[in-house]
Design a protein around this motif. Structure first.
Motif, PDB file in Angstrom:
ATOM      1  N   LEU A  41      46.582  35.013  85.806  1.00 44.95           N
ATOM      2  CA  LEU A  41      47.720  34.766  84.917  1.00 44.95           C
ATOM      3  C   LEU A  41      47.309  33.924  83.716  1.00 44.95           C
ATOM      4  O   LEU A  41      47.681  34.216  82.573  1.00 44.95           O
ATOM      5  N   LEU A  42      46.535  32.872  83.968  1.00 45.43           N
ATOM      6  CA  LEU A  42      46.099  32.012  82.875  1.00 45.43           C
ATOM      7  C   LEU A  42      45.295  32.788  81.836  1.00 45.43           C
ATOM      8  O   LEU A  42      45.451  32.586  80.626  1.00 45.43           O
ATOM      9  N   GLY A  43      44.439  33.681  82.310  1.00 47.08           N
ATOM     10  CA  GLY A  43      43.660  34.497  81.384  1.00 47.08           C
ATOM     11  C   GLY A  43      44.535  35.427  80.566  1.00 47.08           C
ATOM     12  O   GLY A  43      44.326  35.589  79.351  1.00 47.08           O
ATOM     13  N   GLU A  44      45.542  36.027  81.204  1.00 45.21           N
ATOM     14  CA  GLU A  44      46.418  36.945  80.489  1.00 45.21           C
ATOM     15  C   GLU A  44      47.320  36.209  79.506  1.00 45.21           C
ATOM     16  O   GLU A  44      47.558  36.690  78.391  1.00 45.21           O
ATOM     17  N   VAL A  45      47.800  35.042  79.903  1.00 42.45           N
ATOM     18  CA  VAL A  45      48.632  34.250  78.989  1.00 42.45           C
ATOM     19  C   VAL A  45      47.803  33.803  77.784  1.00 42.45           C
ATOM     20  O   VAL A  45      48.277  33.845  76.641  1.00 42.45           O
ATOM     21  N   ALA A  46      46.574  33.388  78.022  1.00 41.56           N
ATOM     22  CA  ALA A  46      45.707  32.957  76.924  1.00 41.56           C
ATOM     23  C   ALA A  46      45.480  34.082  75.924  1.00 41.56           C
ATOM     24  O   ALA A  46      45.375  33.847  74.715  1.00 41.56           O
ATOM     25  N   ALA A  47      45.414  35.316  76.416  1.00 45.02           N
ATOM     26  CA  ALA A  47      45.128  36.463  75.551  1.00 45.02           C
ATOM     27  C   ALA A  47      46.378  37.052  74.910  1.00 45.02           C
ATOM     28  O   ALA A  47      46.269  37.913  74.028  1.00 45.02           O
ATOM     29  N   THR A  99      43.539  23.090  79.388  1.00 44.70           N
ATOM     30  CA  THR A  99      42.999  23.464  78.074  1.00 44.70           C
ATOM     31  C   THR A  99      43.606  24.740  77.510  1.00 44.70           C
ATOM     32  O   THR A  99      43.187  25.191  76.438  1.00 44.70           O
ATOM     33  N   LEU A 100      44.578  25.315  78.201  1.00 43.46           N
ATOM     34  CA  LEU A 100      45.222  26.518  77.682  1.00 43.46           C
ATOM     35  C   LEU A 100      45.810  26.221  76.303  1.00 43.46           C
ATOM     36  O   LEU A 100      46.520  25.225  76.140  1.00 43.46           O
ATOM     37  N   PRO A 101      45.534  27.047  75.294  1.00 40.66           N
ATOM     38  CA  PRO A 101      46.028  26.764  73.941  1.00 40.66           C
ATOM     39  C   PRO A 101      47.492  27.145  73.751  1.00 40.66           C
ATOM     40  O   PRO A 101      47.904  27.616  72.692  1.00 40.66           O
ATOM     41  N   LYS A 102      48.273  26.971  74.791  1.00 44.30           N
ATOM     42  CA  LYS A 102      49.706  27.191  74.780  1.00 44.30           C
ATOM     43  C   LYS A 102      50.342  25.977  75.469  1.00 44.30           C
ATOM     44  O   LYS A 102      49.662  25.238  76.175  1.00 44.30           O
ATOM     45  N   ALA A 103      51.625  25.773  75.272  1.00 44.12           N
ATOM     46  CA  ALA A 103      52.321  24.695  75.983  1.00 44.12           C
ATOM     47  C   ALA A 103      52.560  25.127  77.426  1.00 44.12           C
ATOM     48  O   ALA A 103      52.913  26.276  77.692  1.00 44.12           O
ATOM     49  N   THR A 104      52.349  24.204  78.374  1.00 45.76           N
ATOM     50  CA  THR A 104      52.551  24.521  79.788  1.00 45.76           C
ATOM     51  C   THR A 104      53.545  23.532  80.397  1.00 45.76           C
ATOM     52  O   THR A 104      53.472  22.332  80.152  1.00 45.76           O
ATOM     53  N   ILE A 105      54.475  24.061  81.184  1.00 43.67           N
ATOM     54  CA  ILE A 105      55.532  23.239  81.782  1.00 43.67           C
ATOM     55  C   ILE A 105      55.658  23.592  83.258  1.00 43.67           C
ATOM     56  O   ILE A 105      55.803  24.765  83.615  1.00 43.67           O
TER      57      ILE A 105
END
Length: 271
Positions: A41-47, A99-105
């Protein structure tokens, strides 16, 4: 992007927000299959250029994540106790979250102990339900230590003494105490928790992705003990100039001025 073939996470994305709901009954055990899906999931969200915010919550109103699967510890080889030069799978996943370049909650409602706590501590923001949420680290009582980042992240959040109280004492921490200590960002009534998070996420998702990523990098610089204030300010200045250099940013700045920004009527009207 279409998020398909998840068995233990319900995933939906729209409006710049990806919501991932953990659904691994009976106790949302953080086992290898769930970790594997979280990693994917983290990989897909990052992309996914459309997603700006990742929200993770639970399908179980009583359990967010009970803890990590004990077999993850039992299967560690007894003859391998030296210092490694690569992160473990669990550490690598939590660092991908951080380190995901998106906001995470993380939206926590119910029991969250051990590896569950270690996972949510890697998120940018943590919100929990009053009256139902308990956080805790019972590892020392069974002869081990928190091994998914708990000994490193918790002291940075709550201080050495409180971290040791939680880790050595094996105590549960309720949401109100966790908020007061800085373990979570806000403790809210269960019936308003998700509404608050949804409003926050929608506001963040309305911002340019480059600005979100740059803000995270700048804040992380401030928390790096190797970087002094002057260097941090120089990095902040560089990141600011990088965002301002973007044509899309200049259009947004011009639009806000054209809409009346910096006038008394505009500024007071935003109250």
């Amino acid at each position: 992007m279409v998020y398909e073939d998840y068995q233990l996470i319900r995933v939906e994305a729209h409006g710049g927000i990806c919501r991932a709901t953990i659904d691994n009954p009976p106790i949302n055990l953080l086992d290898v299959p769930l970790l594997t899906e979280i990693d994917r999931l983290l990989g897909e969200v990052a992309a996914d250029d459309e997603v700006r915010v990742l929200i993770v919550d639970s399908a179980d109103a009583e359990v967010f994540i009970a803890h990590a699967d004990i077999s993850l510890i039992e299967n560690l080889p007894p003859d391998d106790v030296g210092l490694r030069d690569e992160l473990s799978l669990f550490h690598a996943i939590t660092e991908r979250v951080r380190t995901l370049p998106k906001a995470t909650i993380a939206v926590i409602d119910g029991v969250c102990r051990g590896g569950g706590c270690e996972l949510v501590m890697a998120f940018d923001m943590r919100y929990a339900a009053l009256g139902t949420t308990v956080l805790g680290h019972p590892e020392v009582s069974v002869g081990i230590i928190p091994g998914g980042g708990g000994t490193q992240r918790l002291p940075r959040m709550v201080g050495r003494g409180r971290a040791l109280e939680v880790i050595l004492g094996g105590m549960d921490v309720d949401a109100a105490t966790a908020e007061a200590w800085g373990y979570i960002d806000r403790a809210l009534p269960a019936d308003t928790l998700r509404r608050y998070v949804d409003r926050l996420a929608a506001h963040i998702a309305s911002s340019p992705l480059a600005a979100i990523a740059a803000a995270k990098r700048a804040v992380d610089t401030a928390l790096d003990e190797r970087i002094d204030m002057t260097t941090g300010l120089l990095i902040e200045d560089q990141l600011l100039r990088e965002t301002v250099a973007r044509p899309a940013t200049r259009k947004l700045l011009q639009a806000i001025v054209s809409a009346g920004a910096q006038t008394r009527e505009f500024e007071l009207g935003s109250k």
